[in-house]
Design an enzyme around this catalytic site. Structure first.
Site, PDB file in Angstrom:
ATOM      1  N   ASN A  92       0.874  -1.194  -0.120  1.00 39.97           N
ATOM      2  CA  ASN A  92      -0.027  -0.008  -0.087  1.00 39.97           C
ATOM      3  C   ASN A  92       0.900   1.227   0.221  1.00 39.97           C
ATOM      4  O   ASN A  92       0.203   2.340   0.340  1.00 39.97           O
ATOM      5  CB  ASN A  92      -1.080   0.083   1.098  1.00 39.97           C
ATOM      6  CG  ASN A  92      -0.330  -0.091   2.496  1.00 39.97           C
ATOM      7  OD1 ASN A  92       1.035  -0.131   2.585  1.00 39.97           O
ATOM      8  ND2 ASN A  92      -1.066  -0.009   3.707  1.00 39.97           N
TER       9      ASN A  92
ATOM     10  N   ASP B 183       7.278 -17.652  21.448  1.00 34.16           N
ATOM     11  CA  ASP B 183       8.371 -16.835  21.542  1.00 34.16           C
ATOM     12  C   ASP B 183       8.874 -16.762  22.922  1.00 34.16           C
ATOM     13  O   ASP B 183       8.191 -16.499  23.821  1.00 34.16           O
ATOM     14  CB  ASP B 183       8.094 -15.324  21.150  1.00 34.16           C
ATOM     15  CG  ASP B 183       9.175 -14.582  21.403  1.00 34.16           C
ATOM     16  OD1 ASP B 183      10.042 -14.448  20.686  1.00 34.16           O
ATOM     17  OD2 ASP B 183       9.128 -13.363  22.144  1.00 34.16           O
TER      18      ASP B 183
ATOM     19  N   GLU C  40      10.838 -21.402  20.957  1.00 33.89           N
ATOM     20  CA  GLU C  40      12.130 -20.663  20.991  1.00 33.89           C
ATOM     21  C   GLU C  40      12.622 -20.686  22.466  1.00 33.89           C
ATOM     22  O   GLU C  40      11.807 -20.159  23.313  1.00 33.89           O
ATOM     23  CB  GLU C  40      11.705 -19.298  20.460  1.00 33.89           C
ATOM     24  CG  GLU C  40      13.079 -18.451  20.501  1.00 33.89           C
ATOM     25  CD  GLU C  40      13.246 -16.960  20.818  1.00 33.89           C
ATOM     26  OE1 GLU C  40      14.098 -16.196  20.093  1.00 33.89           O
ATOM     27  OE2 GLU C  40      12.188 -16.589  21.300  1.00 33.89           O
TER      28      GLU C  40
END
Length: 541
Positions: A37, A214, A278
């Site tokens: 965009n 995470d 992770e």
């Protein structure tokens, strides 16, 4: 003979609930993939428009870094709404279109879940900080000051300074293992767990195929707020106060596996969605094994063995193989050489050698390892770490530690799609991070036209991994070889594969054993020796 005729594919990921075992997963950092965009920032429609490129690599899945609503203090890892798309990336409808197109191309979709902390703009935290009695009061980690007004413990944050920030409304400190704008959730609280599980269910209902969790070893803390002990043996180079401590009490709590079991149960209720952790830090090896042990925890985990390594050596890979020997009940490893949090492998490991030759060897080596393989966007092009001048840095860690660390921005610069286009086709306007001039000649369109390019090598070696069952899911056995050679076998019997690499700077004597034939190689010249940065994969016959 083509790769496809060597062996039949090991699995069909469209029909096998174990599609992830040995999979190649392509990480997309949406801010830097493609801007649709014209605002200089990559977005979900940009990802969707370039999924054919990803599918052409032959990978099994994509992993999308966070695209959730966020004030972007840590570029999406500070979530203010787990169940919506940040306007900078698009809309939920854009995400649905991305899922549909990915699935139509045969790609699974994995998304990040950031469950150790939120943004300080999340409604949960705004409510929690109001007073000590509201329904969300115990959803974050709050503690009184010591009698002298100092923080409750000596814990230090990853991004520098104490892990505690004073809040005048509650007249208490709150915990944040990262930025002060990223308060830690109290995942000990069952209500918090329920709320996080509900957010995962939201995305499962939209069709995602798995999650990457995470920093999941930061999800729970020692509730006694015990001080961390200092590192007394020097501890190497220390750029942050965080580097002065053994992090025994602000992370790695013994109750984390029980929460992971709840997440796995959720995934199983949706047909067995893939889940990978992770895990970083000095206890990463034991934690990765703990978090993936048995059938009721996560499928896989990865740490930073290769991501933070400054040099490439056979010993490094011996460490990796020893970490995951395939014992009964042991989880399945995942490996990556580069990602959005670490300088690109080509720049860390080349050390004056030819970066193109090194990038090719690294790709072949990565796909030859036992475990899942994560390929970071641009790795298929051999991109080096980008140079980002100080006045263009956006990463809070890089800015705080300048110039002592490379930071993360140099691994997050835009993908180069078209060499002669403005901003290499990433955007029509100046991107949020600058494009390194060295990336222009490595653009996708130029490499598409070159059959010997790193991009086309990536396609071949990923196809090779899919075609050879021993390479995709077989065991790994190290073969004795003099430094700097790395030689190992994958698989057993007729499916056995032999892999050999020269990680050094000079040619090394080595000959292919009788009864083997090479099916893929890089930087190879002649027989009887492996040139520096040479690698090969051979099969019997």
């Amino acid at each position: 003979m083509t790769v496809e005729t060597l062996f039949k594919p090991a699995i069909d990921p469209a029909f096998d609930r174990d599609w992830w075992r040995g999979a190649v997963i392509y990480q997309i950092y949406p801010r830097s993939f493609a801007d649709s965009n014209g605002d200089g920032v990559g977005d979900l429609p940009g990802v969707t428009a370039h999924l054919e490129h990803v599918a052409s690599l032959g990978v099994d899945a994509i992993w999308l870094s966070p695209f959730f609503t966020s004030p972007m203090k840590d570029f999406g890892y500070d979530v203010s709404n787990y169940e919506d798309v940040d306007p900078i990336f698009g809309t939920l409808a854009d995400f649905d279109r991305l899922i549909d197109k990915a699935h139509a191309l045969g790609l699974k979709v994995i998304i990040d879940q950031v469950f150790s902390h939120t943004s300080d703009e999340h409604p949960w935290f705004k409510a929690s900080r109001e007073d000590r009695t509201n329904p969300h009061a115990d959803w974050y980690v709050w503690a009184d000051a010591k009698p002298d007004g100092s923080p409750p413990s000596n814990w230090q944050s990853v991004f520098g300074g104490p892990s505690w920030t004073w809040d005048a409304r509650r007249r208490q400190y709150y915990l944040h293992n990262f930025l002060s704008a990223q308060p830690d959730l109290n995942v000990h609280n069952r209500d918090v767990q329920d709320a996080l599980i509900a957010t995962s269910r939201f995305w499962l209902e939209r069709g995602v195929d798995g999650f990457r969790f995470d920093a999941i070893n930061f999800a729970m803390h020692d509730q006694n707020l015990t001080d961390n002990p200092p590192i007394l043996d020097g501890g190497g180079k220390r750029n942050r106060p965080f580097d002065f401590q053994h992090h025994l009490h602000n992370q790695s709590h013994a109750d984390i596996p029980a929460f992971l079991t709840r997440l796995r149960q959720l995934g199983e209720s949706y047909g067995g969605r893939f889940m990978v952790a992770e895990v970083g830090g000095e206890q990463a090896e034991s934690e990765m094994k703990l978090y993936t042990q048995g059938p009721d925890r996560l499928h896989s985990a990865y740490g930073f063995l290769y991501l933070y390594a400054d040099t490439l050596s056979p010993d490094l890979f011996r460490q990796g193989a020893a970490m995951w020997p395939g014992a009964e009940g042991q989880g399945w490893p995942s490996w990556t050489f580069s990602n959005h949090d670490a300088p690109r492998a080509v720049s860390r490991w080349t050390q004056g050698r030819d970066p193109r030759a090194f990038a090719d060897m690294a790709l072949l080596l990565l796909v030859a390892l036992r475990g899942n393989v994560f390929i970071y966007q641009g790795e298929e092009l051999g991109l080096p770490q980008a140079e980002v001048p100080y006045d263009r840095l956006r990463d809070p860690e890089a800015i705080a530690n300048w110039p002592e660390t490379l930071g993360r921005d140099g691994a997050r610069t835009p993908m180069p799609w078209v060499a002669v286009a403005a901003h290499t086709g990433f955007s029509k306007v100046e991107p949020w991070l600058p494009i390194d001039p060295s990336h222009i000649d490595l653009s996708v369109d130029r490499q598409e036209r070159d059959p010997d390019s790193t991009l086309n090598l990536a396609r071949r070696v990923i196809a090779l991994r899919r075609a050879l069952p021993g390479l995709r899911t077989g065991d790994m056995t190290l073969v004795e070889a003099p430094e700097p050679l790395l030689v190992f076998k994958r698989g057993e019997g007729a499916e056995q594969v032999l892999c050999a690499f020269n990680l050094g700077f000079e040619a090394a004597a080595w000959a292919l054993p009788a009864g083997w034939r090479i099916v893929e190689s890089v930087n190879l010249a002649g027989e009887g020796a492996l040139p520096p940065m040479a690698g090969l994969v051979a099969v019997k016959g």
